[in-house]
Design a protein around this motif. Structure first.
Motif, PDB file in Angstrom:
ATOM      1  N   GLN A 113      90.166  84.122 -95.793  1.00  0.00           N
ATOM      2  CA  GLN A 113      90.882  84.355 -94.537  1.00  0.00           C
ATOM      3  C   GLN A 113      90.249  85.493 -93.744  1.00  0.00           C
ATOM      4  O   GLN A 113      90.135  85.415 -92.518  1.00  0.00           O
ATOM      5  CB  GLN A 113      92.353  84.650 -94.817  1.00  0.00           C
ATOM      6  N   ALA A 114      89.796  86.538 -94.454  1.00  0.00           N
ATOM      7  CA  ALA A 114      89.146  87.663 -93.787  1.00  0.00           C
ATOM      8  C   ALA A 114      87.846  87.225 -93.115  1.00  0.00           C
ATOM      9  O   ALA A 114      87.485  87.734 -92.054  1.00  0.00           O
ATOM     10  CB  ALA A 114      88.874  88.793 -94.777  1.00  0.00           C
ATOM     11  N   GLU A 115      87.153  86.277 -93.739  1.00  0.00           N
ATOM     12  CA  GLU A 115      85.921  85.742 -93.157  1.00  0.00           C
ATOM     13  C   GLU A 115      86.221  84.795 -91.989  1.00  0.00           C
ATOM     14  O   GLU A 115      85.329  84.441 -91.241  1.00  0.00           O
ATOM     15  CB  GLU A 115      85.104  85.000 -94.214  1.00  0.00           C
ATOM     16  N   GLY A 116      87.468  84.325 -91.912  1.00  0.00           N
ATOM     17  CA  GLY A 116      87.862  83.453 -90.816  1.00  0.00           C
ATOM     18  C   GLY A 116      87.497  81.997 -90.991  1.00  0.00           C
ATOM     19  O   GLY A 116      87.501  81.240 -90.033  1.00  0.00           O
ATOM     20  N   ASP A 117      87.172  81.594 -92.219  1.00  0.00           N
ATOM     21  CA  ASP A 117      86.765  80.212 -92.431  1.00  0.00           C
ATOM     22  C   ASP A 117      87.344  79.682 -93.735  1.00  0.00           C
ATOM     23  O   ASP A 117      86.614  79.197 -94.601  1.00  0.00           O
ATOM     24  CB  ASP A 117      85.244  80.105 -92.425  1.00  0.00           C
ATOM     25  N   GLN A 118      88.663  79.760 -93.878  1.00  0.00           N
ATOM     26  CA  GLN A 118      89.311  79.354 -95.117  1.00  0.00           C
ATOM     27  C   GLN A 118      89.060  77.888 -95.435  1.00  0.00           C
ATOM     28  O   GLN A 118      88.819  77.540 -96.590  1.00  0.00           O
ATOM     29  CB  GLN A 118      90.812  79.625 -95.055  1.00  0.00           C
ATOM     30  N   ALA A 119      89.083  77.019 -94.447  1.00  0.00           N
ATOM     31  CA  ALA A 119      88.886  75.589 -94.709  1.00  0.00           C
ATOM     32  C   ALA A 119      87.504  75.327 -95.317  1.00  0.00           C
ATOM     33  O   ALA A 119      87.373  74.536 -96.253  1.00  0.00           O
ATOM     34  CB  ALA A 119      89.071  74.783 -93.430  1.00  0.00           C
ATOM     35  N   ALA A 120      86.487  76.002 -94.806  1.00  0.00           N
ATOM     36  CA  ALA A 120      85.134  75.820 -95.341  1.00  0.00           C
ATOM     37  C   ALA A 120      85.045  76.353 -96.772  1.00  0.00           C
ATOM     38  O   ALA A 120      84.421  75.726 -97.631  1.00  0.00           O
ATOM     39  CB  ALA A 120      84.115  76.517 -94.448  1.00  0.00           C
ATOM     40  N   VAL A 121      85.677  77.488 -97.028  1.00  0.00           N
ATOM     41  CA  VAL A 121      85.662  78.044 -98.380  1.00  0.00           C
ATOM     42  C   VAL A 121      86.399  77.102 -99.331  1.00  0.00           C
ATOM     43  O   VAL A 121      85.953  76.873-100.458  1.00  0.00           O
ATOM     44  CB  VAL A 121      86.266  79.467 -98.409  1.00  0.00           C
ATOM     45  N   GLU A 122      87.506  76.516 -98.880  1.00  0.00           N
ATOM     46  CA  GLU A 122      88.229  75.546 -99.721  1.00  0.00           C
ATOM     47  C   GLU A 122      87.339  74.361-100.067  1.00  0.00           C
ATOM     48  O   GLU A 122      87.344  73.889-101.207  1.00  0.00           O
ATOM     49  CB  GLU A 122      89.490  75.059 -99.017  1.00  0.00           C
ATOM     50  N   ARG A 123      86.565  73.878 -99.103  1.00  0.00           N
ATOM     51  CA  ARG A 123      85.645  72.767 -99.388  1.00  0.00           C
ATOM     52  C   ARG A 123      84.594  73.199-100.407  1.00  0.00           C
ATOM     53  O   ARG A 123      84.275  72.465-101.332  1.00  0.00           O
ATOM     54  CB  ARG A 123      84.986  72.261 -98.098  1.00  0.00           C
ATOM     55  N   ASP A 124      84.072  74.421-100.230  1.00  0.00           N
ATOM     56  CA  ASP A 124      83.105  74.957-101.202  1.00  0.00           C
ATOM     57  C   ASP A 124      83.722  75.029-102.595  1.00  0.00           C
ATOM     58  O   ASP A 124      83.085  74.668-103.588  1.00  0.00           O
ATOM     59  CB  ASP A 124      82.667  76.373-100.813  1.00  0.00           C
ATOM     60  N   LEU A 125      84.952  75.524-102.671  1.00  0.00           N
ATOM     61  CA  LEU A 125      85.617  75.661-103.970  1.00  0.00           C
ATOM     62  C   LEU A 125      85.745  74.311-104.663  1.00  0.00           C
ATOM     63  O   LEU A 125      85.557  74.215-105.878  1.00  0.00           O
ATOM     64  CB  LEU A 125      86.989  76.313-103.804  1.00  0.00           C
ATOM     65  N   ALA A 126      86.061  73.276-103.901  1.00  0.00           N
ATOM     66  CA  ALA A 126      86.177  71.938-104.494  1.00  0.00           C
ATOM     67  C   ALA A 126      84.842  71.482-105.070  1.00  0.00           C
ATOM     68  O   ALA A 126      84.790  70.902-106.162  1.00  0.00           O
ATOM     69  CB  ALA A 126      86.689  70.946-103.454  1.00  0.00           C
ATOM     70  N   VAL A 127      83.758  71.758-104.359  1.00  0.00           N
ATOM     71  CA  VAL A 127      82.423  71.380-104.846  1.00  0.00           C
ATOM     72  C   VAL A 127      82.067  72.178-106.093  1.00  0.00           C
ATOM     73  O   VAL A 127      81.556  71.627-107.076  1.00  0.00           O
ATOM     74  CB  VAL A 127      81.364  71.579-103.729  1.00  0.00           C
ATOM     75  N   VAL A 128      82.347  73.475-106.080  1.00  0.00           N
ATOM     76  CA  VAL A 128      82.044  74.312-107.247  1.00  0.00           C
ATOM     77  C   VAL A 128      82.881  73.869-108.446  1.00  0.00           C
ATOM     78  O   VAL A 128      82.383  73.790-109.576  1.00  0.00           O
ATOM     79  CB  VAL A 128      82.261  75.809-106.930  1.00  0.00           C
ATOM     80  N   ALA A 129      84.155  73.552-108.209  1.00  0.00           N
ATOM     81  CA  ALA A 129      85.011  73.080-109.304  1.00  0.00           C
ATOM     82  C   ALA A 129      84.436  71.809-109.916  1.00  0.00           C
ATOM     83  O   ALA A 129      84.389  71.662-111.142  1.00  0.00           O
ATOM     84  CB  ALA A 129      86.439  72.847-108.800  1.00  0.00           C
ATOM     85  N   GLN A 130      83.988  70.880-109.077  1.00  0.00           N
ATOM     86  CA  GLN A 130      83.390  69.646-109.578  1.00  0.00           C
ATOM     87  C   GLN A 130      82.134  69.953-110.390  1.00  0.00           C
ATOM     88  O   GLN A 130      81.912  69.383-111.456  1.00  0.00           O
ATOM     89  CB  GLN A 130      83.065  68.688-108.422  1.00  0.00           C
ATOM     90  N   THR A 131      81.326  70.893-109.916  1.00  0.00           N
ATOM     91  CA  THR A 131      80.115  71.285-110.635  1.00  0.00           C
ATOM     92  C   THR A 131      80.470  71.859-112.005  1.00  0.00           C
ATOM     93  O   THR A 131      79.850  71.509-113.013  1.00  0.00           O
ATOM     94  CB  THR A 131      79.312  72.311-109.813  1.00  0.00           C
ATOM     95  N   ARG A 136      83.196  71.286-113.722  1.00  0.00           N
ATOM     96  CA  ARG A 136      83.775  70.240-114.571  1.00  0.00           C
ATOM     97  C   ARG A 136      82.699  69.357-115.193  1.00  0.00           C
ATOM     98  O   ARG A 136      82.873  68.836-116.283  1.00  0.00           O
ATOM     99  CB  ARG A 136      84.746  69.383-113.768  1.00  0.00           C
ATOM    100  N   THR A 137      81.595  69.188-114.486  1.00  0.00           N
ATOM    101  CA  THR A 137      80.560  68.269-114.971  1.00  0.00           C
ATOM    102  C   THR A 137      79.426  68.967-115.712  1.00  0.00           C
ATOM    103  O   THR A 137      78.560  68.293-116.246  1.00  0.00           O
ATOM    104  CB  THR A 137      79.974  67.445-113.807  1.00  0.00           C
ATOM    105  N   SER A 138      79.423  70.296-115.740  1.00  0.00           N
ATOM    106  CA  SER A 138      78.330  71.004-116.410  1.00  0.00           C
ATOM    107  C   SER A 138      78.863  71.900-117.521  1.00  0.00           C
ATOM    108  O   SER A 138      79.223  73.067-117.293  1.00  0.00           O
ATOM    109  CB  SER A 138      77.534  71.841-115.403  1.00  0.00           C
TER     110      SER A 138
END
Length: 176
Positions: free
Chosen positions: A18-36, A38-40
């Protein structure tokens, strides 16, 4: 790790986003990292290995994230690993994603499938979940080749197993 501490780290990640002003983008990043994560199994083991220096674990994470996440996400997750919480990183990311959804008065439905779901499939699944449970959900697809066919949906502690494996086991049980 306590749920309270997991939620605390999740809240810190969201606050940084939120401080960076791009919470939606960070949420998308988090989903990708979580998938990574889970698979590694190798990455999870490296981030959890206390025999590896914290600096080295951070460097490994930052190398992985340099290709998958923006600096705000990388910095927040690096902080978690630096604090010695690499073994709980996936739980912390899930907590952050759950809290972000809760801010929108929604729950997260984690859907395990052998293949990615189209936007239309995700929308139809969200509608079906809402009609059967009354919950507004955001779908988080987890690619899991072990599912073989169908999907397994987790909403909080509830699991709806619509996998091919479960159906085959049910057929075996009814025949036996």
């Amino acid at each position: 790790m306590s749920d309270e501490r997991t939620r605390g780290y999740g809240a810190a990640i969201l606050a940084a986003a939120q401080a960076e002003g791009d919470q939606a983008a960070v949420e998308r990043d988090l989903a990708v990292v979580a998938q990574t994560l889970r698979t590694s199994a190798e990455l999870r083991a490296t981030l959890s290995d206390s025999a590896i220096t914290p600096e080295r674990r951070q460097a490994v994470l930052e190398e992985v994230l340099s290709r998958k996440a923006r600096p705000a996400t990388s910095g927040a997750l690096s902080m978690v690993v630096a604090a010695g919480r690499g073994s709980e990183l996936l739980e912390i990311i899930d907590a952050a994603i759950d809290q972000a959804a809760a801010q929108r008065n929604r729950s997260v439905a984690r859907v395990r499938s052998a293949v990615d779901l189209t936007d239309d499939q995700q929308n139809r699944l969200a509608d079906a979940i809402k009609s059967s449970t009354g919950l507004d959900v955001e779908i988080s697809v987890i690619i899991d080749p072990s599912v073989l066919g169908g999907i397994i949906t987790e909403i909080g502690d509830d699991v709806i197993d619509g996998s091919l494996r479960r159906r085959l086991n049910q057929m075996r049980s009814s025949v036996a």
